[in-house]
Write a protein that holds these residues in place. Structure first.
Motif, PDB file in Angstrom:
ATOM      1  N   VAL A  44       8.179 -60.237 -44.651  1.00 29.46           N
ATOM      2  CA  VAL A  44       7.667 -61.286 -43.781  1.00 29.46           C
ATOM      3  C   VAL A  44       8.302 -62.634 -44.131  1.00 29.46           C
ATOM      4  O   VAL A  44       8.719 -63.386 -43.252  1.00 29.46           O
ATOM      5  CB  VAL A  44       6.134 -61.369 -43.866  1.00 29.46           C
ATOM      6  CG1 VAL A  44       5.611 -62.521 -43.028  1.00 29.46           C
ATOM      7  CG2 VAL A  44       5.503 -60.057 -43.411  1.00 29.46           C
ATOM      8  N   PHE A  55      11.358 -53.167 -35.414  1.00 31.89           N
ATOM      9  CA  PHE A  55      10.104 -52.824 -34.738  1.00 31.89           C
ATOM     10  C   PHE A  55      10.127 -51.330 -34.446  1.00 31.89           C
ATOM     11  O   PHE A  55      11.039 -50.836 -33.771  1.00 31.89           O
ATOM     12  CB  PHE A  55       9.986 -53.625 -33.434  1.00 31.89           C
ATOM     13  CG  PHE A  55       8.760 -53.312 -32.625  1.00 31.89           C
ATOM     14  CD1 PHE A  55       7.497 -53.667 -33.064  1.00 31.89           C
ATOM     15  CD2 PHE A  55       8.868 -52.663 -31.400  1.00 31.89           C
ATOM     16  CE1 PHE A  55       6.368 -53.378 -32.306  1.00 31.89           C
ATOM     17  CE2 PHE A  55       7.755 -52.375 -30.632  1.00 31.89           C
ATOM     18  CZ  PHE A  55       6.502 -52.733 -31.091  1.00 31.89           C
ATOM     19  N   MET A  61       7.539 -53.247 -38.274  1.00 34.85           N
ATOM     20  CA  MET A  61       6.254 -53.626 -37.707  1.00 34.85           C
ATOM     21  C   MET A  61       5.891 -52.712 -36.549  1.00 34.85           C
ATOM     22  O   MET A  61       6.777 -52.239 -35.836  1.00 34.85           O
ATOM     23  CB  MET A  61       6.305 -55.071 -37.196  1.00 34.85           C
ATOM     24  CG  MET A  61       4.982 -55.553 -36.620  1.00 34.85           C
ATOM     25  SD  MET A  61       5.107 -57.184 -35.842  1.00 34.85           S
ATOM     26  CE  MET A  61       5.960 -56.763 -34.327  1.00 34.85           C
ATOM     27  N   TRP A  82      10.799 -51.532 -44.212  1.00 34.81           N
ATOM     28  CA  TRP A  82       9.560 -51.801 -43.481  1.00 34.81           C
ATOM     29  C   TRP A  82       9.847 -52.136 -42.030  1.00 34.81           C
ATOM     30  O   TRP A  82      10.842 -52.785 -41.700  1.00 34.81           O
ATOM     31  CB  TRP A  82       8.812 -52.961 -44.132  1.00 34.81           C
ATOM     32  CG  TRP A  82       8.310 -52.631 -45.497  1.00 34.81           C
ATOM     33  CD1 TRP A  82       8.881 -52.981 -46.689  1.00 34.81           C
ATOM     34  CD2 TRP A  82       7.151 -51.857 -45.815  1.00 34.81           C
ATOM     35  NE1 TRP A  82       8.138 -52.464 -47.726  1.00 34.81           N
ATOM     36  CE2 TRP A  82       7.080 -51.785 -47.235  1.00 34.81           C
ATOM     37  CE3 TRP A  82       6.164 -51.226 -45.058  1.00 34.81           C
ATOM     38  CZ2 TRP A  82       6.059 -51.101 -47.899  1.00 34.81           C
ATOM     39  CZ3 TRP A  82       5.153 -50.547 -45.716  1.00 34.81           C
ATOM     40  CH2 TRP A  82       5.106 -50.491 -47.111  1.00 34.81           C
ATOM     41  N   TYR A 113      -0.156 -58.493 -39.861  1.00 34.55           N
ATOM     42  CA  TYR A 113       0.933 -57.635 -39.388  1.00 34.55           C
ATOM     43  C   TYR A 113       0.794 -56.280 -40.048  1.00 34.55           C
ATOM     44  O   TYR A 113       0.719 -56.188 -41.277  1.00 34.55           O
ATOM     45  CB  TYR A 113       2.287 -58.238 -39.745  1.00 34.55           C
ATOM     46  CG  TYR A 113       2.551 -59.547 -39.052  1.00 34.55           C
ATOM     47  CD1 TYR A 113       2.951 -59.571 -37.718  1.00 34.55           C
ATOM     48  CD2 TYR A 113       2.391 -60.752 -39.710  1.00 34.55           C
ATOM     49  CE1 TYR A 113       3.185 -60.772 -37.072  1.00 34.55           C
ATOM     50  CE2 TYR A 113       2.617 -61.954 -39.074  1.00 34.55           C
ATOM     51  CZ  TYR A 113       3.013 -61.958 -37.758  1.00 34.55           C
ATOM     52  OH  TYR A 113       3.230 -63.150 -37.119  1.00 34.55           O
ATOM     53  N   THR A 114       0.769 -55.224 -39.239  1.00 35.53           N
ATOM     54  CA  THR A 114       0.687 -53.877 -39.784  1.00 35.53           C
ATOM     55  C   THR A 114       2.075 -53.273 -39.784  1.00 35.53           C
ATOM     56  O   THR A 114       2.759 -53.251 -38.755  1.00 35.53           O
ATOM     57  CB  THR A 114      -0.277 -53.004 -38.972  1.00 35.53           C
ATOM     58  OG1 THR A 114      -1.537 -53.685 -38.860  1.00 35.53           O
ATOM     59  CG2 THR A 114      -0.505 -51.666 -39.661  1.00 35.53           C
ATOM     60  N   LEU A 115       2.490 -52.798 -40.959  1.00 41.86           N
ATOM     61  CA  LEU A 115       3.845 -52.293 -41.157  1.00 41.86           C
ATOM     62  C   LEU A 115       3.819 -50.820 -41.538  1.00 41.86           C
ATOM     63  O   LEU A 115       2.870 -50.335 -42.145  1.00 41.86           O
ATOM     64  CB  LEU A 115       4.551 -53.077 -42.278  1.00 41.86           C
ATOM     65  CG  LEU A 115       4.455 -54.596 -42.274  1.00 41.86           C
ATOM     66  CD1 LEU A 115       5.184 -55.160 -43.488  1.00 41.86           C
ATOM     67  CD2 LEU A 115       5.003 -55.176 -40.990  1.00 41.86           C
ATOM     68  N   MET A 150       8.090 -61.420 -36.974  1.00 43.28           N
ATOM     69  CA  MET A 150       8.603 -60.240 -37.648  1.00 43.28           C
ATOM     70  C   MET A 150      10.006 -59.847 -37.205  1.00 43.28           C
ATOM     71  O   MET A 150      10.518 -58.832 -37.643  1.00 43.28           O
ATOM     72  CB  MET A 150       7.662 -59.058 -37.365  1.00 43.28           C
ATOM     73  CG  MET A 150       6.227 -59.316 -37.742  1.00 43.28           C
ATOM     74  SD  MET A 150       6.013 -59.717 -39.476  1.00 43.28           S
ATOM     75  CE  MET A 150       6.584 -58.196 -40.214  1.00 43.28           C
ATOM     76  N   SER A 181      -0.628 -53.772 -44.540  1.00 44.75           N
ATOM     77  CA  SER A 181      -0.723 -54.995 -43.733  1.00 44.75           C
ATOM     78  C   SER A 181      -0.391 -56.221 -44.574  1.00 44.75           C
ATOM     79  O   SER A 181      -0.647 -56.254 -45.776  1.00 44.75           O
ATOM     80  CB  SER A 181      -2.135 -55.150 -43.152  1.00 44.75           C
ATOM     81  OG  SER A 181      -2.416 -54.130 -42.216  1.00 44.75           O
ATOM     82  N   VAL A 188       0.090 -56.015 -34.430  1.00 46.55           N
ATOM     83  CA  VAL A 188      -0.311 -57.368 -34.798  1.00 46.55           C
ATOM     84  C   VAL A 188      -1.796 -57.509 -34.477  1.00 46.55           C
ATOM     85  O   VAL A 188      -2.230 -57.161 -33.381  1.00 46.55           O
ATOM     86  CB  VAL A 188       0.479 -58.438 -34.015  1.00 46.55           C
ATOM     87  CG1 VAL A 188       0.038 -59.838 -34.428  1.00 46.55           C
ATOM     88  CG2 VAL A 188       1.974 -58.266 -34.215  1.00 46.55           C
TER      89      VAL A 188
END
Length: 201
Positions: free
Chosen positions: A28, A65, A157, A155, A146-148, A14, A129, A160
């Motif tokens: 992604v 992130f 992250m 977006w 992956y949770t965003l 990510m 996700s 995970v």
């Protein structure tokens, strides 16, 4: 041990992005491609100089992130009782520790080992996700989600999930036990020491 290796391999999928993606799946896809390009021809150089590796990761990870949101999810109820100073220190120390712990995994990333599955979520929601499959050296196929979170700048992250195990939930349980035993300040100080030491422990 297997799960740690997988996390090392996939957390950095990510990292960078060419441009703000219009959907979680595109985010992604773009980041996977750019990560591969960043590593092309530089693996030996980066492996030989951790400072350069950390700097590269920080440069491309930090904007992508949501470290404050992730830190808040990890601390959970302890975040609500922490002072503003403690929150800021935890965010910085936790992020730096993550970079140091998993930096070597960047060098193991292989573009042809990641399959991004069709997006089945709702891109209009704040949190969603993206599911992928990562193939290990032995041929094992591992599901990775992956949770965003959707921010004003695109977006980002914050979690995970590997084989159903969330890194946020894992760290939450680890820190909750340590905070109950030693207190939040002691945990922050330990992370700060680990971050300052380069994360070799």
């Amino acid at each position: 041990m297997k799960r740690k290796v997988i996390l090392v391999l996939v957390t950095w999928v990510m990292l960078p992005a060419i441009a703000q993606a219009t959907s979680p799946k595109e985010f992604v896809e773009e980041t996977v491609q750019v990560l591969a390009e960043e590593l092309n021809g530089r693996r030996d150089e980066l492996a030989a100089d951790k400072a350069v590796l950390y700097a590269l990761i920080d440069e491309i990870l930090l904007p992508r992130f949501d470290r404050r949101f992730a830190a808040g999810q990890v601390l959970a109820r302890h975040w609500r009782t922490a002072s503003a100073e403690q929150r800021d220190r935890f965010v910085e120390a936790f992020y730096t520790t993550l970079v140091h712990r998993y930096a070597d995994g960047v060098l193991e990333f292989k573009l042809d080992r990641v399959q991004i599955l069709p997006f089945r979520g709702d891109a209009s929601k704040k949190i969603t996700s993206v599911k992928t499959i990562v193939q290990l050296d032995d041929g094992t196929r591992v599901p990775v989600n992956y949770t965003l979170v959707n921010r004003a700048n695109g977006w980002q992250m914050f979690d995970v999930t590997i084989e159903g195990v969330s890194y946020v939930r894992n760290f939450r349980a680890e820190f909750d036990a340590e905070i109950k035993a030693k207190g939040l300040e002691a945990v922050i100080e330990r992370l700060e020491q680990e971050a300052a030491g380069g994360g070799d422990g």
